[in-house]
Design a protein around this motif. Structure first.
Motif, mmCIF file in Angstrom:
data_model
loop_
_atom_site.group_PDB
_atom_site.id
_atom_site.type_symbol
_atom_site.label_atom_id
_atom_site.label_comp_id
_atom_site.label_asym_id
_atom_site.label_seq_id
_atom_site.Cartn_x
_atom_site.Cartn_y
_atom_site.Cartn_z
ATOM 1 N N ILE A 61 81.966 27.408 105.245
ATOM 2 C CA ILE A 61 81.401 28.147 104.114
ATOM 3 C C ILE A 61 82.517 28.801 103.312
ATOM 4 O O ILE A 61 83.386 29.476 103.873
ATOM 5 N N VAL A 62 82.483 28.620 101.998
ATOM 6 C CA VAL A 62 83.442 29.259 101.098
ATOM 7 C C VAL A 62 82.689 30.219 100.184
ATOM 8 O O VAL A 62 81.720 29.827 99.532
ATOM 9 N N PHE A 63 83.143 31.464 100.159
ATOM 10 C CA PHE A 63 82.604 32.467 99.248
ATOM 11 C C PHE A 63 83.624 32.747 98.151
ATOM 12 O O PHE A 63 84.823 32.865 98.421
ATOM 13 N N LEU A 64 83.152 32.872 96.919
ATOM 14 C CA LEU A 64 83.956 33.413 95.822
ATOM 15 C C LEU A 64 83.247 34.677 95.361
ATOM 16 O O LEU A 64 82.142 34.614 94.794
ATOM 17 N N GLY A 65 83.847 35.839 95.637
ATOM 18 C CA GLY A 65 83.176 37.088 95.337
ATOM 19 C C GLY A 65 84.066 38.051 94.581
ATOM 20 O O GLY A 65 85.266 37.831 94.420
ATOM 21 N N LEU A 66 83.461 39.134 94.148
ATOM 22 C CA LEU A 66 84.188 40.147 93.390
ATOM 23 C C LEU A 66 85.377 40.672 94.185
ATOM 24 O O LEU A 66 86.508 40.703 93.698
ATOM 25 N N SER A 67 85.117 41.113 95.417
ATOM 26 C CA SER A 67 86.213 41.594 96.264
ATOM 27 C C SER A 67 85.768 41.662 97.712
ATOM 28 O O SER A 67 84.632 42.029 98.011
ATOM 29 N N THR A 97 85.714 31.114 104.519
ATOM 30 C CA THR A 97 86.839 31.406 103.631
ATOM 31 C C THR A 97 86.320 32.260 102.487
ATOM 32 O O THR A 97 85.219 32.019 101.972
ATOM 33 N N PHE A 98 87.096 33.261 102.100
ATOM 34 C CA PHE A 98 86.740 34.106 100.953
ATOM 35 C C PHE A 98 87.844 33.999 99.916
ATOM 36 O O PHE A 98 89.014 34.274 100.203
ATOM 37 N N LEU A 99 87.484 33.583 98.709
ATOM 38 C CA LEU A 99 88.427 33.475 97.597
ATOM 39 C C LEU A 99 88.179 34.629 96.641
ATOM 40 O O LEU A 99 87.066 34.828 96.147
ATOM 41 N N GLU A 100 89.241 35.386 96.373
ATOM 42 C CA GLU A 100 89.141 36.598 95.552
ATOM 43 C C GLU A 100 90.142 36.534 94.406
ATOM 44 O O GLU A 100 91.313 36.187 94.612
ATOM 45 N N ARG A 101 89.692 36.874 93.219
ATOM 46 C CA ARG A 101 90.599 36.959 92.073
ATOM 47 C C ARG A 101 91.562 38.118 92.295
ATOM 48 O O ARG A 101 91.152 39.240 92.615
ATOM 49 N N ASP A 102 92.836 37.854 92.170
ATOM 50 C CA ASP A 102 93.860 38.874 92.409
ATOM 51 C C ASP A 102 94.009 39.721 91.153
ATOM 52 O O ASP A 102 94.643 39.310 90.187
ATOM 53 N N VAL A 103 93.391 40.900 91.167
ATOM 54 C CA VAL A 103 93.430 41.786 90.004
ATOM 55 C C VAL A 103 94.087 43.103 90.399
ATOM 56 O O VAL A 103 93.971 43.551 91.542
ATOM 57 N N GLU A 119 94.168 42.336 105.847
ATOM 58 C CA GLU A 119 93.977 41.073 106.539
ATOM 59 C C GLU A 119 92.603 41.091 107.197
ATOM 60 O O GLU A 119 92.177 42.120 107.721
ATOM 61 N N ALA A 120 91.938 39.963 107.164
ATOM 62 C CA ALA A 120 90.616 39.855 107.782
ATOM 63 C C ALA A 120 90.712 38.977 109.025
ATOM 64 O O ALA A 120 91.239 37.867 108.955
ATOM 65 N N ASP A 121 90.212 39.479 110.142
ATOM 66 C CA ASP A 121 90.244 38.692 111.367
ATOM 67 C C ASP A 121 88.979 37.867 111.558
ATOM 68 O O ASP A 121 88.808 37.191 112.568
ATOM 69 N N PHE A 122 88.081 37.922 110.560
ATOM 70 C CA PHE A 122 86.808 37.208 110.671
ATOM 71 C C PHE A 122 86.667 36.087 109.641
ATOM 72 O O PHE A 122 85.641 35.411 109.593
ATOM 73 N N CYS A 123 87.671 35.901 108.790
ATOM 74 C CA CYS A 123 87.630 34.836 107.794
ATOM 75 C C CYS A 123 89.037 34.610 107.247
ATOM 76 O O CYS A 123 89.944 35.414 107.491
ATOM 77 N N GLU A 124 89.189 33.534 106.491
ATOM 78 C CA GLU A 124 90.412 33.308 105.727
ATOM 79 C C GLU A 124 90.244 34.006 104.382
ATOM 80 O O GLU A 124 89.343 33.663 103.609
ATOM 81 N N LEU A 125 91.080 34.994 104.102
ATOM 82 C CA LEU A 125 91.041 35.714 102.829
ATOM 83 C C LEU A 125 92.184 35.223 101.963
ATOM 84 O O LEU A 125 93.353 35.372 102.315
ATOM 85 N N ARG A 126 91.837 34.625 100.836
ATOM 86 C CA ARG A 126 92.847 34.048 99.954
ATOM 87 C C ARG A 126 92.608 34.517 98.530
ATOM 88 O O ARG A 126 91.484 34.833 98.143
ATOM 89 N N TYR A 127 93.689 34.518 97.745
ATOM 90 C CA TYR A 127 93.627 35.015 96.379
ATOM 91 C C TYR A 127 93.985 33.912 95.395
ATOM 92 O O TYR A 127 94.727 32.986 95.714
ATOM 93 N N TYR A 128 93.448 34.029 94.190
ATOM 94 C CA TYR A 128 93.844 33.142 93.100
ATOM 95 C C TYR A 128 94.053 33.986 91.850
ATOM 96 O O TYR A 128 93.436 35.051 91.688
ATOM 97 N N ASP A 129 94.924 33.519 90.969
ATOM 98 C CA ASP A 129 95.281 34.291 89.777
ATOM 99 C C ASP A 129 94.467 33.914 88.550
ATOM 100 O O ASP A 129 94.125 34.767 87.735
#
Length: 367
Positions: free
Chosen positions: A5-11, A39-45, A56-66
């Motif tokens: 599962i991949v989430f794209l969320g506010l933060s 996996t959680f994809l978060e806009r790096d703001v 750091e999250a020990d329950f998912c992959e936390l990654r950022y995109y610009d």
């Protein structure tokens, strides 16, 4: 069955000025415990980067995109291979993100609206920068923070293929009673919002003025400097999630205040309700349709005026107050934990394995 599962969320990384982070943390932590890959994809703001309380999250992959180009270039593979992709409300440049991800997604495609009444009002006015009306039918499931009649409205008026409630939740491991002494008679935790301020004024500031020998507290960021706080109200500018349990445990009562749009829609419980109940803190709430479907009258106090709050603070016995809190605690642990939400979420997904329609994404004029 294990899902990718991949989430794209506010933060996920920062709870500063938003209620999304704690909601996602509880849900994703529970999904991880169920054995799913998340996996959680978060806009790096910058405003969240400067206030991160989860590095750091020990329950998912936390990654950022610009940028959206960065999202496409560096994360397209995980979006393509995911069994489920979920886009949340208030994602920066959300309309463009949805179109980009819809073209990549081969699994189930879902929307998680943590702000449903606000979203629908903006969509109806074509003034929503994170979701367009034309995009709502893209989603296999539209998960909504708001239940009740809003779900039928999503289907009949906005064309949602399937609308399901996915309310906020609480993590009992993070929110539980601490052995703190009571410091405040009434407290409130929430970021400043203009449409909540009048209610906060009536249900906390005015009772504080009337009861100068009692102690009150308001925790939350972005309150205007010109607010005239009575001297017996303590202000806490920002309270990270790790300190919420201690905060609730030091209150005789905690106040829940609901945004105007969510009162109108009803069936929109705040995560603060569940957090406070998990800490066995008695709750005084404003009134809105559907509240009794989460908390019966025996488990919560409601108020519509300063008179109501003052009467509760002065009139309810400690025995009645604590019995009310115990009932709310039992309800929340049975029905409103992150584990309960994760089970609801995956159950809906298992029922919704449908073939999505071919999407016409070349519709800039309709955006």
């Amino acid at each position: 069955m294990t899902l990718d599962i991949v989430f794209l969320g506010l933060s996920l990384s920062s709870s500063w000025g938003n209620g999304h982070a704690t909601t996602f943390r509880g849900l994703l932590r529970a999904l991880d415990k169920l054995g799913h890959r998340v996996t959680f994809l978060e806009r790096d703001v910058p405003w969240y980067a400067h206030h991160r309380d989860l590095r750091e999250a020990d329950f998912c992959e936390l990654r950022y995109y610009d940028t959206i180009d960065d999202l496409r270039r560096n994360h397209h593979r995980e979006l393509q291979r995911a069994d489920v992709v979920v886009i949340g409300s208030f994602v920066p440049e959300g309309r463009a993100v949805i179109d980009e991800v819809a073209a990549l997604c081969t699994g189930q495609f879902c929307f998680y609206d943590i702000d449903t009444p606000i979203t629908l009002a903006r969509v109806a006015e074509n003034d929503c920068d994170y979701l367009a009306r034309r995009q709502i039918p893209y989603f296999d499931v539209y998960f909504s923070f708001t239940g009740g009649p809003t779900l039928e409205r999503l289907r009949s008026e906005f064309g949602a293929r399937r609308a399901e409630p996915l309310y906020c939740s609480v993590d009992p491991e993070q929110h539980h009673r601490n052995r703190n002494t009571i410091e405040w008679d009434l407290g409130y935790l929430g970021t400043y919002s203009p449409d909540r301020q009048q209610t906060l004024e009536a249900l906390l500031l005015e009772p504080a003025r009337r009861l100068p020998d009692r102690r009150f507290v308001v925790a939350g960021s972005q309150y205007p400097h010109e607010i005239a706080w009575p001297g017996n109200i303590e202000r806490i500018e920002h309270l990270p999630p790790a300190e919420h349990a201690s905060f609730y445990s030091r209150q005789r009562y905690t106040l829940n205040v609901t945004r105007t749009s969510m009162i109108a829609a009803g069936w929109s419980p705040s995560v603060r309700l569940f957090e406070a109940a998990a800490c066995k803190t008695p709750i005084i709430s404003d009134r809105w349709p559907g509240l009794d479907s989460f908390f019966p009258r025996s488990a919560i106090q409601t108020a519509g005026s300063a008179d109501d709050v003052t009467a509760i603070l002065l009139g309810q016995s400690d025995r009645a107050r604590l019995n009310m809190a115990r009932q709310a605690y039992s309800l929340v642990l049975a029905r409103h934990t992150g584990a309960a939400r994760a089970r609801e979420f995956t159950s809906v997904l298992m029922q919704s394995k449908q073939i999505r329609p071919v999407l016409d994404l070349d519709v800039e004029s309709a955006a």
